[in-house]
Design a protein around this motif. Sequence first.
Motif, PDB file in Angstrom:
ATOM      1  N   ASN A  97      39.476  46.885  37.068  1.00  0.00           N
ATOM      2  CA  ASN A  97      39.716  47.560  38.343  1.00  0.00           C
ATOM      3  C   ASN A  97      41.170  47.307  38.774  1.00  0.00           C
ATOM      4  O   ASN A  97      41.541  46.168  39.076  1.00  0.00           O
ATOM      5  CB  ASN A  97      38.728  47.026  39.393  1.00  0.00           C
ATOM      6  CG  ASN A  97      38.812  47.801  40.689  1.00  0.00           C
ATOM      7  OD1 ASN A  97      39.880  48.219  41.118  1.00  0.00           O
ATOM      8  ND2 ASN A  97      37.659  47.987  41.337  1.00  0.00           N
ATOM      9  N   THR A  99      42.651  48.153  41.448  1.00  0.00           N
ATOM     10  CA  THR A  99      42.804  47.865  42.879  1.00  0.00           C
ATOM     11  C   THR A  99      42.699  46.365  43.139  1.00  0.00           C
ATOM     12  O   THR A  99      43.394  45.812  43.992  1.00  0.00           O
ATOM     13  CB  THR A  99      41.711  48.599  43.696  1.00  0.00           C
ATOM     14  OG1 THR A  99      41.744  49.971  43.349  1.00  0.00           O
ATOM     15  CG2 THR A  99      41.931  48.435  45.188  1.00  0.00           C
ATOM     16  N   THR A 100      41.824  45.705  42.377  1.00  0.00           N
ATOM     17  CA  THR A 100      41.573  44.279  42.597  1.00  0.00           C
ATOM     18  C   THR A 100      42.190  43.389  41.515  1.00  0.00           C
ATOM     19  O   THR A 100      42.323  42.175  41.720  1.00  0.00           O
ATOM     20  CB  THR A 100      40.057  44.010  42.617  1.00  0.00           C
ATOM     21  OG1 THR A 100      39.503  44.476  41.374  1.00  0.00           O
ATOM     22  CG2 THR A 100      39.372  44.746  43.760  1.00  0.00           C
TER      23      THR A 100
HETATM   24  C1  LIG Z   1      37.658  48.684  42.589  1.00  0.00           C
HETATM   25  O1  LIG Z   1      37.470  47.744  43.606  1.00  0.00           O
HETATM   26  C2  LIG Z   1      37.526  48.307  44.898  1.00  0.00           C
HETATM   27  C3  LIG Z   1      37.497  47.154  45.906  1.00  0.00           C
HETATM   28  O2  LIG Z   1      36.391  46.321  45.672  1.00  0.00           O
HETATM   29  C4  LIG Z   1      36.387  49.282  45.086  1.00  0.00           C
HETATM   30  O3  LIG Z   1      36.441  49.862  46.357  1.00  0.00           O
HETATM   31  C5  LIG Z   1      36.481  50.353  44.016  1.00  0.00           C
HETATM   32  O4  LIG Z   1      35.357  51.185  44.073  1.00  0.00           O
HETATM   33  C6  LIG Z   1      36.564  49.726  42.637  1.00  0.00           C
HETATM   34  N1  LIG Z   1      36.831  50.765  41.658  1.00  0.00           N
HETATM   35  C7  LIG Z   1      36.030  50.989  40.636  1.00  0.00           C
HETATM   36  C8  LIG Z   1      36.462  52.077  39.710  1.00  0.00           C
HETATM   37  O5  LIG Z   1      35.018  50.346  40.444  1.00  0.00           O
END
Ligand SMILES: *[C@@H]1O[C@H](CO)[C@@H](O)[C@H](O)[C@H]1NC(C)=O
Length: 190
Positions: A97, A99-100
């Motif tokens: 991920n 984002t994290t």
């Molecule tokens: C990645 O992590 C974020 C924050 O927890 C979340 O909102 C998002 O859905 C995640 N993306 C995927 C592709 O799982």
Amino acid sequence: MKISVSFTLLLLLGTVPPCESTDYQKTFPQDIYAALRELTASLVQLKADVRLLLTQVRQIAFSASLVDKSESFVGPSAMDTTLIFTYVPTNIGNAYNSTTGVFTAPVRGAYHFEWSVGANGGTSGAVLVKNSANVFLAYEQAAGFMSSSKAVALLLEVGDVVFVRVFVNTRAYDNLNHHTTFSGHLLFPM
Ligand SMILES: *[C@@H]1O[C@H](CO)[C@@H](O)[C@H](O)[C@H]1NC(C)=O
């Protein structure tokens, strides 16, 4: 079941001498058509099974670097800080991920990870973390440009998380040449 039945039939047919008796020759065509129908049915089933197995085999591989183009330092900080690798050229299976910065194991299995931390003068360190435990540290004290790398194989359960933190009081450097990277893939499910 179907498969073993038809293989048994085939074995039986194979063991019968071709021209044993006229009786046998009369009944043989019916038997072989029945056997062929059975064989066709089992081949259809086998194809469906193979297709199902192929969809169940998980393909997981990712590679990421801290930044795409801009020059960037992360740290130093008084505590380990999760690195978020934002440039992601490969993310097969989407288990990483961006984002994290966190990789989450979608299946139980043996995984292989590699990471490197770039230095642009000073001290650089990046530690790979499994859930909350530090695993290995890549570390260097560099006068100029350098990068330190590590790799590890880990057995992960479904939902285990793996990520990289910049080590306490050190910094990670990256630019368009990608000195600070994080990669991983599933070796095999278990
Ligand atoms: C990645 O992590 C974020 C924050 O927890 C979340 O909102 C998002 O859905 C995640 N993306 C995927 C592709 O799982």
